[in-house]
Design a protein around this motif. Structure first.
Motif, short mmCIF file in Angstrom:
data_model
loop_
_atom_site.label_atom_id
_atom_site.label_comp_id
_atom_site.label_asym_id
_atom_site.label_seq_id
_atom_site.Cartn_x
_atom_site.Cartn_y
_atom_site.Cartn_z
N UNK A 206 40.66 49.38 35.62
CA UNK A 206 40.94 50.70 36.18
C UNK A 206 42.45 50.88 36.28
N UNK A 207 42.88 52.13 36.43
CA UNK A 207 44.31 52.43 36.49
C UNK A 207 45.02 51.73 37.65
N UNK A 208 44.31 51.50 38.74
CA UNK A 208 44.94 50.91 39.92
C UNK A 208 44.76 49.39 40.02
N UNK A 209 44.12 48.76 39.04
CA UNK A 209 43.93 47.31 39.06
C UNK A 209 45.25 46.62 38.75
N UNK B 298 28.62 33.89 21.28
CA UNK B 298 27.17 33.90 21.51
C UNK B 298 26.70 35.09 22.34
N UNK B 299 27.42 36.22 22.22
CA UNK B 299 27.02 37.42 22.95
C UNK B 299 27.14 37.31 24.46
N UNK B 300 28.00 36.41 24.95
CA UNK B 300 28.09 36.17 26.39
C UNK B 300 29.29 36.86 27.05
N UNK B 301 29.88 37.83 26.35
CA UNK B 301 31.01 38.55 26.96
C UNK B 301 30.57 39.26 28.23
N UNK B 302 31.39 39.16 29.25
CA UNK B 302 31.17 39.91 30.47
C UNK B 302 31.57 41.35 30.16
N UNK B 303 30.75 42.31 30.58
CA UNK B 303 31.01 43.71 30.30
C UNK B 303 31.42 44.45 31.57
N UNK B 304 32.29 45.43 31.40
CA UNK B 304 32.69 46.28 32.51
C UNK B 304 34.18 46.26 32.75
N UNK B 305 34.58 47.03 33.75
CA UNK B 305 35.99 47.19 34.10
C UNK B 305 36.33 46.39 35.35
N UNK B 306 37.46 45.71 35.27
CA UNK B 306 38.01 45.06 36.46
C UNK B 306 38.48 46.16 37.40
N UNK B 307 38.22 45.99 38.67
CA UNK B 307 38.58 47.00 39.65
C UNK B 307 37.47 48.02 39.87
N UNK B 308 36.38 47.89 39.12
CA UNK B 308 35.26 48.81 39.26
C UNK B 308 33.94 48.04 39.24
N UNK B 309 33.59 47.45 38.08
CA UNK B 309 32.31 46.75 37.90
C UNK B 309 32.44 45.23 38.02
N UNK B 310 33.64 44.72 37.79
CA UNK B 310 33.86 43.29 37.64
C UNK B 310 34.93 42.84 38.64
N UNK B 311 34.64 41.78 39.39
CA UNK B 311 35.60 41.24 40.36
C UNK B 311 36.63 40.37 39.64
N UNK B 312 37.71 40.05 40.31
CA UNK B 312 38.72 39.16 39.75
C UNK B 312 38.10 37.81 39.40
N UNK B 313 37.23 37.29 40.28
CA UNK B 313 36.58 36.00 40.03
C UNK B 313 35.69 36.07 38.79
#
Length: 173
Positions: free
Chosen positions: A119-122, A64-79
């Motif tokens: 990210x590379x360091x995540x 339903x188009x609800x994908x979270x967008x972005x990179x973990x370690x940059x835009x998106x938290x682990x939670x």
């Protein structure tokens, strides 16, 4: 006191039997989850393919188009990544239901491949993909536990934070 001990022991033995009597959808509903409408392919592929009693799921984002967008370690938290993986798990379950007609046809989950846009360091990939795995265990109990990979990717389609594919064994009908 002796009767209490026997009764408690009997209850502890019967509790898993009572829990396993629930359907996967009842288990999900009891945990506060509902299945979305299944996703449709956005390119030249199918969302699932069955070979005998093995069901293969294509890589899924959220429905339903609800994908979270972005990179973990940059835009998106682990939670947030964990929550994103839960949404992907619900979408995968919707696809399984579409493919089989009933989630109760699942015998066991064999393999989960979780891809994390990172990210590379995540390094928290497994913590993110636990969101997907936890949804499957909620639905199927121990039969929802699978061999699993949780890997980092430099990008995912549409900048999704999480994509997951899976392989399941179905009950022979």
């Amino acid at each position: 006191m002796k009767n209490f001990i026997v009764s408690t022991a009997a209850l502890l033995i019967l509790m898993p039997l009572v829990a396993s009597a629930n359907s996967p959808e009842e288990n999900l509903k009891a945990a506060g989850f509902t299945l979305p409408a299944p996703v449709k392919p956005i390119a030249n592929y199918v969302t699932w393919r069955r070979a005998g009693n093995i069901l293969y799921l294509s890589g899924h984002g959220a429905c339903e188009g609800k994908s979270v967008l972005g990179k973990l370690g940059q835009d998106v938290s682990v939670e947030q990544g964990y929550d994103a993986a839960q949404l992907v798990g619900l979408c995968a379950l919707a696809t399984i239901k579409e493919a089989t007609g009933d989630l109760s046809t699942v015998k066991q989950v064999l393999q989960i491949t979780g891809m994390v846009n990172a990210t590379d360091d995540f390094t928290g990939h497994s913590l993110v993909i636990n969101g997907f795995s936890d949804i499957f265990v909620t639905a199927f109990g121990d039969d929802g536990k699978a061999a699993r990979a949780a890997v980092g990717m430099s990008s995912l389609p549409g900048n999704m934070a999480v994509e997951v594919s899976a392989v399941l064994e179905l009950n022979v009908s």
